[in-house]
Design a protein around this motif. Structure first.
Motif, PDB file in Angstrom:
ATOM      1  N   UNK A 159       0.823  -1.209   0.000  1.00  0.00           N
ATOM      2  CA  UNK A 159       0.000   0.000   0.000  1.00  0.00           C
ATOM      3  C   UNK A 159       0.858   1.260   0.000  1.00  0.00           C
ATOM      4  N   UNK A 160       1.985   1.217   0.712  1.00  0.00           N
ATOM      5  CA  UNK A 160       2.876   2.375   0.717  1.00  0.00           C
ATOM      6  C   UNK A 160       3.456   2.609  -0.670  1.00  0.00           C
ATOM      7  N   UNK A 161       3.884   1.513  -1.327  1.00  0.00           N
ATOM      8  CA  UNK A 161       4.437   1.643  -2.680  1.00  0.00           C
ATOM      9  C   UNK A 161       3.390   2.183  -3.641  1.00  0.00           C
ATOM     10  N   UNK A 162       2.161   1.658  -3.543  1.00  0.00           N
ATOM     11  CA  UNK A 162       1.093   2.136  -4.418  1.00  0.00           C
ATOM     12  C   UNK A 162       0.760   3.592  -4.130  1.00  0.00           C
ATOM     13  N   UNK A 163       0.724   3.966  -2.839  1.00  0.00           N
ATOM     14  CA  UNK A 163       0.443   5.352  -2.478  1.00  0.00           C
ATOM     15  C   UNK A 163       1.487   6.299  -3.049  1.00  0.00           C
ATOM     16  N   UNK A 164       2.750   5.871  -3.025  1.00  0.00           N
ATOM     17  CA  UNK A 164       3.822   6.708  -3.571  1.00  0.00           C
ATOM     18  C   UNK A 164       3.635   6.929  -5.062  1.00  0.00           C
ATOM     19  N   UNK A 165       3.320   5.846  -5.779  1.00  0.00           N
ATOM     20  CA  UNK A 165       3.094   5.976  -7.224  1.00  0.00           C
ATOM     21  C   UNK A 165       1.893   6.869  -7.518  1.00  0.00           C
ATOM     22  N   UNK A 213       1.132  -0.286 -10.877  1.00  0.00           N
ATOM     23  CA  UNK A 213       2.032   0.815 -10.504  1.00  0.00           C
ATOM     24  C   UNK A 213       2.856   1.340 -11.674  1.00  0.00           C
ATOM     25  N   UNK A 214       3.319   0.451 -12.558  1.00  0.00           N
ATOM     26  CA  UNK A 214       4.086   0.896 -13.725  1.00  0.00           C
ATOM     27  C   UNK A 214       3.219   1.723 -14.661  1.00  0.00           C
ATOM     28  N   UNK A 215       1.953   1.308 -14.826  1.00  0.00           N
ATOM     29  CA  UNK A 215       1.046   2.057 -15.695  1.00  0.00           C
ATOM     30  C   UNK A 215       0.670   3.401 -15.076  1.00  0.00           C
ATOM     31  N   UNK A 216       0.578   3.450 -13.744  1.00  0.00           N
ATOM     32  CA  UNK A 216       0.320   4.731 -13.083  1.00  0.00           C
ATOM     33  C   UNK A 216       1.480   5.697 -13.284  1.00  0.00           C
ATOM     34  N   UNK A 217       2.708   5.173 -13.256  1.00  0.00           N
ATOM     35  CA  UNK A 217       3.867   6.043 -13.515  1.00  0.00           C
ATOM     36  C   UNK A 217       3.848   6.540 -14.951  1.00  0.00           C
TER      37      UNK A 217
END
Length: 569
Positions: A267-273, A423-427
């Motif tokens: 969740x932290x990684x996703x929140x950062x992205x 996450x890659x697609x969000x970036x």
């Protein structure tokens, strides 16, 4: 397979219930706000409305940057329906009904994790409140800073934003356990208190002859946040939670999956992205207020704020709840399994929800395209008073009506993207958002500075901004559906060609007859032609309307039968 179908059906039913409740919340809050605005609008000059719009941008920015990415990450977690019992729901013996005896430890950990994550919003809020308050105080224009109580208003608004962020743990529980009715009651109460406070403060200042600037608006934000805190505490502190998780940050024993025993690494990684992507999105969403604050006068800002408040009423009352509930539904359907191995039933359910919403938006667009610009100025002329009755304001409100469909399509399409993207697609989307920001800034500079169109130019720039974002979102959706063996054509959610031709014809008729003028005869003729046009569209789209009328009846009947069965037991 049947269990999967039941799960999907439960999600769809919950989404429909949540959407209905949120529409009620938005409708009630807008009625309160509208009533308060009508009581104070005639006594407020456009310059005060312009500064009030800047203060609203300040308040929204703190909340958005502090909690939006964390909320979206939490929404990716599975929903927990019917596992939280409110102590007020008891049977005749005075004992709350029992749930299952066995409670999964994994669900307890997941619940505690999202509560812990929500406290990050408050921590971020302190940082953003300090930085934004400093910039708003130090960089304010002279005519703004010289307003009475401006600095006090900024400080009070900062405190109000931190108070609202402190309710995030409660909000997380409400969303996880789908307590839509409780949330509706709390938010409607807060909206009522905010409107009442703002109205009373303005009325007192007007009656006593005091000039207090935008202080009533900041006090309204403070009362809104305080009411949220009290309401959520009253609702949730009496809850009996069988999973035994705490509303305070609590260390989780499973160290293998949770960072420092407190927060979920995924969740932290996703929140950062999501944070970096949402930062650019916020600039695009609130960029009109930012551009106006730097490139136009306070009068233009006040006029645009009025058009945005009235013209965006439909977007806030109807589109925002649909977008929010659809995002929650999409997140649950498209993140229930391993990435790339999503159940076909879930894909089809998400696709159906998306096409149904888009079809409804398309039908509203063909009705609003000719009628909105004709009737909106008439309504403003009736409600706004002499200080707002000008051709400039009326033409701006008419133009804003063409912008509303773009808001609707962009909201629902980006809700799907934020739920389905990795996450890659969000970036990758964040990179494209940077491109969209450049397009928006270029369009704003062209319309505001080169064309000197003022508030009208900002509406044109916003249309360009939303158009490019919609094109990208739909290209992502079609690629996503194609990867999962499905597809989505424009013809699935667009109105019939004859309906579109009727919309264009009605716009030409209203323009040629001069029914955009502000007089009683033009209003009468516009209403008569509008009623005839709505009847024509209803006839042309009768199959679609009948189909959804049948679905609505079946949903109501199903919910009624389940409620009767529950009472019988």
């Amino acid at each position: 397979m049947s269990s999967v179908d039941e799960s999907v059906s439960a999600m769809l039913a919950s989404s429909a219930s949540g959407t209905t409740m949120m529409i009620i919340v938005q409708l009630a809050s807008r009625i309160f706000t509208f009533t308060a605005n009508q009581l104070i609008l005639r006594s407020l000059p456009p310059t005060i409305m312009g500064v009030a719009s800047q203060l609203e941008l300040y308040f929204i920015s703190i909340l958005y940057f502090s909690r939006e990415s964390i909320r979206m990450a939490i929404q990716r977690q599975p929903l927990q329906p019917k596992t939280l019992t409110i102590s007020s729901h008891k049977d005749s013996t005075g004992i709350a009904p029992k749930k299952g005896n066995d409670v999964s430890e994994a669900r307890t950990i997941a619940s505690q994790s999202v509560v812990n994550m929500s406290y990050l919003s408050l921590a971020l809020g302190f940082l953003f409140a300090i930085s934004f308050a400093t910039s708003y105080i130090q960089l304010a224009a002279r005519e703004v800073s010289e307003l009475p109580f401006y600095y006090a208003s900024v400080i009070i608004t900062s405190i109000a934003s931190l108070m609202e962020l402190s309710t995030e743990p409660f909000f997380t529980v409400v969303q996880q356990y789908m307590l839509h009715r409780q949330r509706a009651v709390v938010e409607m109460s807060a909206a009522f208190v905010k409107s009442l406070t703002t109205c009373l403060a303005c009325a007192w200042a007007s009656r006593t002859g005091h000039n207090i600037g935008v202080l009533p608006f900041s006090i309204g934000y403070l009362c809104y946040s305080f009411t949220l805190i009290c309401g959520y505490m009253l609702v949730l502190l009496g809850a009996r939670d069988e999973q035994k998780f705490s509303m305070l940050p609590t260390k989780i024993k499973s160290r293998s999956e949770y960072f420092m025993g407190r927060f979920s690494w995924p969740m932290i990684a996703l929140s950062t992205n999501v944070f970096f992507q949402s930062t650019i999105k916020h600039v695009l969403t609130q960029g009109d207020s930012m551009m106006l604050a730097t490139m136009t006068s306070l009068e233009d800002q006040g006029i645009y704020a009025l058009a945005s408040n009235y013209g965006g009423l439909v977007a806030r009352v109807l589109f925002q709840p649909i977008e929010e509930s659809s995002r929650t539904l999409f997140s649950s359907l498209l993140n229930s399994g391993e990435r790339g191995n999503i159940c076909v039933k879930n894909i089809n359910a998400a696709r159906t929800q998306l096409t149904e919403v888009l079809r409804a938006y398309s039908l509203m667009a063909v009705v609003g395209f000719p009628l909105g610009p004709a009737l909106a100025p008439q309504l403003l002329h009736l409600l706004g008073g002499r200080s707002w009755a000008s051709p400039k304001v009326s033409s701006l409100l008419s133009l804003y009506c063409y912008y509303i469909p773009f808001l609707a399509y962009n909201g629902i399409s980006e809700a799907f993207v934020s739920s389905a993207a990795t996450p890659a697609e969000l970036r990758r989307q964040a990179v494209w958002m940077g491109v969209f920001s450049a397009c928006f800034a270029s369009a704003a500079y062209l319309f505001l500075k080169v064309g000197a169109l003022g508030a009208h130019g900002m509406v044109y720039a916003n249309i360009v901004n939303m158009a490019v974002r919609i094109v990208w979102s739909f290209s992502f959706i079609r690629a996503f559906m194609s990867r999962h063996g499905s597809g989505m054509a424009i013809s699935e959610f667009s109105p019939r060609p004859l309906t579109c031709i009727s919309s264009i014809t009605m716009s030409i008729v209203l323009n040629s007859r001069g029914l955009y003028a502000l007089d009683i005869y033009s209003t009468r003729d516009a209403l008569i032609l509008g009623a005839m046009y709505i009847f024509l569209v209803s006839y042309l789209e009768r199959k679609y309307l009948l189909m959804y009328y049948t679905k609505a009846r079946e949903l109501i009947r199903s919910r009624t039968s389940k409620s009767s069965k529950f009472k019988g037991e």
